[in-house]
Design a protein around this motif. Structure first.
Motif, short mmCIF file in Angstrom:
data_model
loop_
_atom_site.label_atom_id
_atom_site.label_comp_id
_atom_site.label_asym_id
_atom_site.label_seq_id
_atom_site.Cartn_x
_atom_site.Cartn_y
_atom_site.Cartn_z
N CYS A 46 0.85 -1.19 0.00
CA CYS A 46 0.00 0.00 0.00
C CYS A 46 0.89 1.24 0.00
O CYS A 46 1.83 1.34 0.78
CB CYS A 46 -0.92 0.01 1.22
N GLU A 47 0.57 2.15 -0.88
CA GLU A 47 1.34 3.38 -0.99
C GLU A 47 0.44 4.49 -1.51
O GLU A 47 -0.64 4.22 -2.05
CB GLU A 47 2.52 3.19 -1.93
N TYR A 48 0.91 5.70 -1.34
CA TYR A 48 0.18 6.83 -1.91
C TYR A 48 1.17 7.79 -2.52
O TYR A 48 2.35 7.79 -2.19
CB TYR A 48 -0.70 7.52 -0.87
N ARG A 49 0.67 8.59 -3.42
CA ARG A 49 1.48 9.64 -4.03
C ARG A 49 0.56 10.81 -4.35
O ARG A 49 -0.63 10.64 -4.55
CB ARG A 49 2.19 9.16 -5.29
N ARG A 50 1.15 11.97 -4.37
CA ARG A 50 0.39 13.17 -4.72
C ARG A 50 0.62 13.48 -6.18
O ARG A 50 1.75 13.49 -6.65
CB ARG A 50 0.81 14.34 -3.85
N GLU A 51 -0.48 13.74 -6.88
CA GLU A 51 -0.43 14.13 -8.29
C GLU A 51 -1.29 15.37 -8.44
O GLU A 51 -2.52 15.26 -8.52
CB GLU A 51 -0.94 13.01 -9.19
N GLY A 52 -0.66 16.52 -8.43
CA GLY A 52 -1.40 17.77 -8.55
C GLY A 52 -2.35 17.95 -7.38
O GLY A 52 -1.93 17.94 -6.23
N ASP A 53 -3.62 18.07 -7.68
CA ASP A 53 -4.65 18.27 -6.65
C ASP A 53 -5.25 16.96 -6.16
O ASP A 53 -6.31 16.96 -5.54
CB ASP A 53 -5.77 19.17 -7.19
N TRP A 54 -4.58 15.85 -6.42
CA TRP A 54 -5.10 14.52 -6.07
C TRP A 54 -4.07 13.70 -5.32
O TRP A 54 -2.87 13.87 -5.52
CB TRP A 54 -5.49 13.75 -7.33
N TYR A 55 -4.56 12.81 -4.49
CA TYR A 55 -3.75 11.74 -3.93
C TYR A 55 -4.19 10.46 -4.60
O TYR A 55 -5.39 10.20 -4.74
CB TYR A 55 -3.95 11.61 -2.41
N VAL A 56 -3.23 9.67 -5.00
CA VAL A 56 -3.51 8.38 -5.62
C VAL A 56 -3.04 7.30 -4.66
O VAL A 56 -1.87 7.28 -4.26
CB VAL A 56 -2.80 8.24 -6.98
N VAL A 60 -2.06 -3.58 -3.36
CA VAL A 60 -2.17 -4.88 -4.00
C VAL A 60 -2.98 -5.80 -3.09
O VAL A 60 -2.67 -5.95 -1.90
CB VAL A 60 -0.78 -5.48 -4.28
N PHE A 61 -4.02 -6.40 -3.66
CA PHE A 61 -4.85 -7.39 -2.98
C PHE A 61 -4.70 -8.71 -3.73
O PHE A 61 -4.28 -8.72 -4.89
CB PHE A 61 -6.31 -6.94 -2.96
N PRO A 62 -5.05 -9.82 -3.10
CA PRO A 62 -4.87 -11.11 -3.78
C PRO A 62 -5.57 -11.19 -5.14
O PRO A 62 -5.06 -11.85 -6.05
CB PRO A 62 -5.48 -12.12 -2.80
N ASP A 63 -6.68 -10.51 -5.29
CA ASP A 63 -7.46 -10.62 -6.53
C ASP A 63 -7.31 -9.43 -7.48
O ASP A 63 -7.84 -9.46 -8.58
CB ASP A 63 -8.93 -10.83 -6.20
N GLU A 64 -6.59 -8.38 -7.05
CA GLU A 64 -6.47 -7.20 -7.91
C GLU A 64 -5.44 -6.22 -7.38
O GLU A 64 -5.10 -6.22 -6.21
CB GLU A 64 -7.81 -6.49 -8.04
N VAL A 65 -4.98 -5.37 -8.28
CA VAL A 65 -4.21 -4.19 -7.90
C VAL A 65 -5.21 -3.05 -7.93
O VAL A 65 -5.86 -2.80 -8.94
CB VAL A 65 -3.05 -3.93 -8.87
N TRP A 66 -5.34 -2.38 -6.80
CA TRP A 66 -6.40 -1.39 -6.62
C TRP A 66 -5.78 0.00 -6.60
O TRP A 66 -4.76 0.22 -5.97
CB TRP A 66 -7.10 -1.71 -5.31
N GLU A 67 -6.41 0.91 -7.30
CA GLU A 67 -5.94 2.29 -7.31
C GLU A 67 -7.15 3.21 -7.25
O GLU A 67 -8.15 2.97 -7.92
CB GLU A 67 -5.12 2.56 -8.58
N ARG A 68 -7.03 4.25 -6.43
CA ARG A 68 -8.14 5.20 -6.26
C ARG A 68 -7.56 6.58 -6.06
O ARG A 68 -6.53 6.75 -5.44
CB ARG A 68 -8.97 4.79 -5.05
N ARG A 69 -8.27 7.58 -6.57
CA ARG A 69 -7.86 8.98 -6.44
C ARG A 69 -8.78 9.69 -5.44
O ARG A 69 -9.99 9.47 -5.45
CB ARG A 69 -7.96 9.68 -7.80
N TYR A 70 -8.17 10.54 -4.63
CA TYR A 70 -8.91 11.35 -3.66
C TYR A 70 -8.49 12.80 -3.83
O TYR A 70 -7.29 13.09 -3.96
CB TYR A 70 -8.59 10.92 -2.22
N PRO A 71 -9.43 13.73 -3.77
CA PRO A 71 -9.05 15.15 -3.81
C PRO A 71 -8.11 15.47 -2.65
O PRO A 71 -8.32 15.02 -1.52
CB PRO A 71 -10.38 15.89 -3.65
#
Length: 90
Positions: A46-56, A60-71
């Motif tokens: 699990c990790e996060y990064r800042r991209e402009g006005d968003w955090y991404v 990694v989960f057993p069934d998928e790589v999950w990614e979500r953006r938050y303001p």
């Protein structure tokens, strides 16, 4: 706790812990949510990064790589609340 809630809570407190490395409560709480993600949801990397006005958030989960953006304003709201409270900044 639902996976989405655990990830969002982890993001907010991890932002606080990274901004306040001497804040033992923030570090402990971030570790608590990381444990929930690992133990209850089998999350890894699990990790996060800042991209402009968003955090991404990427995790990694057993069934998928999950990614979500938050303001960024939403993700940093806990940090802002803590920094605006005088008793936490003595």
């Amino acid at each position: 706790m639902k996976r989405e809630d655990a990830l969002y809570n982890w993001l907010q407190i991890q932002i606080v812990a990274d901004a306040r490395p001497d804040d033992r409560s923030a570090l402990d709480t971030a570790a608590f949510f990381a444990d929930i993600l690992r133990e209850d949801h089998q999350a890894s990397e699990c990790e996060y990064r800042r991209e402009g006005d968003w955090y991404v958030v990427r995790c990694v989960f057993p069934d998928e790589v999950w990614e979500r953006r938050y303001p960024s304003e939403e993700a940093e709201s806990l940090l802002a609340a803590i920094e605006n409270e005088p008793r936490y900044n003595e």
